[in-house]
Design an enzyme around this catalytic site. Structure first.
Site, mmCIF file in Angstrom:
data_model
loop_
_atom_site.group_PDB
_atom_site.id
_atom_site.type_symbol
_atom_site.label_atom_id
_atom_site.label_comp_id
_atom_site.label_asym_id
_atom_site.label_seq_id
_atom_site.Cartn_x
_atom_site.Cartn_y
_atom_site.Cartn_z
ATOM 1 N N HIS A 232 68.505 41.581 59.149
ATOM 2 C CA HIS A 232 69.883 42.048 59.348
ATOM 3 C C HIS A 232 70.558 42.335 58.008
ATOM 4 C CE1 HIS A 232 70.175 41.496 63.739
ATOM 5 N NE2 HIS A 232 69.357 40.479 63.559
ATOM 6 N N ASP A 297 67.624 34.906 61.951
ATOM 7 C CA ASP A 297 67.182 35.455 63.242
ATOM 8 C C ASP A 297 66.542 36.832 63.082
ATOM 9 O OD1 ASP A 297 69.733 36.399 62.425
ATOM 10 O OD2 ASP A 297 70.057 37.253 64.415
ATOM 11 N N GLU A 298 65.743 37.173 64.064
ATOM 12 C CA GLU A 298 65.270 38.543 64.281
ATOM 13 C C GLU A 298 64.812 39.229 62.998
ATOM 14 O OE1 GLU A 298 67.831 39.793 68.164
ATOM 15 O OE2 GLU A 298 68.832 40.069 66.245
ATOM 16 N N THR A 299 63.839 38.632 62.333
ATOM 17 C CA THR A 299 63.332 39.219 61.079
ATOM 18 C C THR A 299 62.181 40.156 61.421
ATOM 19 O OG1 THR A 299 62.043 37.204 60.855
ATOM 20 C CG2 THR A 299 64.075 37.363 59.577
ATOM 21 N N TRP A 300 62.549 41.243 62.096
ATOM 22 C CA TRP A 300 61.565 42.205 62.583
ATOM 23 C C TRP A 300 60.666 42.691 61.442
ATOM 24 C CZ3 TRP A 300 62.614 41.151 67.284
ATOM 25 C CH2 TRP A 300 63.909 41.172 67.795
#
Ligand code: ACM
Length: 520
Positions: A232, A297-300
């Protein structure tokens, strides 16, 4: 009242409160007394001009257990209070000024529920009360849509009216950076300029944040900053491209927004100089918070090893600066300290969703990423608990307020907004659904640090949209976070909810005028 008090004892008779009523307070309680008079004015339009009728005093409270969990300010504080209404007046007592403030908040609700033509006839009775959980919060996304200081103060007022005591500001994300870091001016000069789509960007100056933190502190609300890392971070890369991936990738989400796949790289020295610069600038701007939220979070697109290495080093840097770590549940995949706090959010069960024809379908392109994320997510809470960390309970199903409203509005003008608001993927939820659970369904209460709702602003374009999703859901959060009742009956709760509308109307707060509630 919402949240429901721990114990109530009915009395005989009534006390009639008018504008000639006033509050009598010892000097050490002058702050809560002044706040109360201001708040009654804002809730009801009634100015209390007298000097007697309501007495507040410091005295011990018996009959209700102390709160469990963790406080965001790291203090040992007692919020329990008692209220006694008799024919002679109103007495509020508590062991601390904060407890007095909570008790006076109950009196505010009683006044606005009973006020008619400038007179509130309060039924006699007494109650002692105190919170079930110490951390009761709202996570507010100020990135996808930037909410200026005036709107944030309105949100703090909403938290205050429902005895919520944490405002978690999600200050950084792909679409914008909202806090000053003087050693890194491009974060605000470049990183802050945008939001989602063509919405205006913005950031809080240091003076604005100081005012917000003080405004919240006057209402016993702690403002906790979140710097979301290592994912993010597209706004960071826009400001400082040298910190970003050589070849940044995005996935189109089909709604005009994009998913950014780049993350900060723990193997690069410049990453850590950056993180230290940010922490050194941000931490002093949030002096009341014992915690720094590091996101996580959400460390694509990042490997599990890199993610863990990042979380561990960022956490060390936070601890070295005398603060404690809180992060979204994914941080539990790294090595934690037992004092760290893990925010549990991903309760969507991908396997159950695959078997359920009514389950919402995610955007096609996102499906593989999401499936992998949700399968891993199942192990996060157990990993956090095994490492001795406590959980903040924020499950999507119950506490993501950016779910569409299922209840229709009695105001046809609101129906268009209702249909536009909230992430469709989560499915719509009714107000009744919102109170039909208990935090102990998620994890045993002794492992709960607190209860926090989250509101993400992808679909929210302005302050009215924000308030339409916050209200009437915020009181339901308070009922779950504060009240000791482990079940809530909808008809009974709906009666108490209906009593909230006069204050909302007087304060010009926008709320969904659900047809399921007989609003006053
Ligand atoms: C989150 O909803 N990404 C914490």
């Amino acid at each position: 009242m919402i949240p429901a008090p721990a114990t109530t004892t009915p009395g005989e008779g009534t006390y009639t409160l008018t504008s000639t009523t006033g509050i009598s307070a010892p000097p050490e309680l002058a702050g809560p007394a002044a706040r109360f008079v201001e708040a009654v004015q804002a809730d009801t339009g009634l100015t209390l001009t007298g000097s007697s009728g309501i007495i507040i005093e410091l005295a011990p409270v018996d009959g209700v257990p102390p709160a469990t969990g963790l406080r965001a300010d790291g203090a040992e504080m007692d919020e329990r209070y008692g209220v006694d209404v008799s024919a002679g007046g109103v007495r509020v007592w508590a062991a601390t000024a904060e407890g007095i403030h909570r008790g006076l908040t109950s009196v505010r609700q009683l006044i606005s529920a009973h006020l008619q033509d400038g007179t509130a006839v309060l039924p006699a009775g007494s109650f002692v009360d105190g919170p079930r959980f110490a951390w009761r919060g709202l996570s507010l996304d100020v990135v996808r849509t930037f909410h200026g200081p005036d709107e944030v103060r309105r949100v703090i007022d909403m938290l205050d009216l429902y005895k919520l005591n944490v405002l978690h500001l999600h200050l950084t994300d792909d679409q914008g950076w909202r806090v000053e870091v003087p050693s890194r001016p491009a974060l605000t000069e470049v990183g802050a300029t945008g939001a989602i789509g063509d919405r205006p960007g913005g950031y809080y100056t240091q003076d604005e944040l100081a005012d917000l933190v003080a405004y919240a502190a006057d209402r016993y609300v702690t403002v906790v900053p979140e710097i979301d890392m290592p994912g993010h971070t597209a706004a960071v890369f826009k400001a400082y491209p040298e910190l970003g991936p050589a070849d940044p990738k995005t996935v189109e989400l089909g709604n005009g927004d994009q998913l950014h796949l780049g993350t900060l790289d723990p193997a690069r020295d410049e990453t850590w100089t950056f993180v230290e610069d940010v922490l050194d600038a941000v931490i002093p701007q949030f002096p009341t918070s014992e915690y720094v939220h590091i996101g996580g979070d959400e460390t694509w697109g990042m490997s599990d090893e890199d993610h863990a290495a990042f979380v561990e080093k960022a956490s060390t840097l936070v601890r070295e600066r005398g603060k404690r770590v809180v992060g979204w549940q994914e941080i539990a995949r790294a090595k934690l300290d037992p004092a760290d706090v893990v925010q549990y959010w991903l309760d969507l069960d991908i396997d159950a969703m695959a078997d359920n024809p009514d389950a919402p379908t995610p955007p096609e392109e996102l499906l593989p990423v999401l499936v992998e994320a949700l399968r891993k997510a199942k192990h996060d809470a157990p990993k956090a608990l095994d490492q001795g960390a406590k959980l903040i309970v924020s499950p999507v199903t119950w506490l993501y307020f950016d779910r569409p409203h299922a209840d229709t509005s009695a105001d046809p003008g609101q129906e268009q907004a209702r249909e536009r608001l909230g992430l469709e993927f989560y499915g719509a939820a009714s107000l009744e659904h919102g109170i039909s659970w208990d935090p102990s369904d998620i994890v045993t209460p002794d492992r709960i640090a607190g209860v926090e709702a989250a509101i993400w602003c992808e679909t929210i374009t302005n302050a009215d949209d924000l308030e339409l999703l916050l209200l009437p859901r915020l009181p339901g959060l308070a009922e779950k976070a504060w009240s000791h009742r482990t079940t809530t009956s909808w008809p009974e709760y709906a009666t108490r909810l209906a009593e909230q509308s006069p204050a909302w109307r007087t304060r010009a707060w926008t709320w969904l005028q659900s047809t399921e509630v007989n609003w006053r």
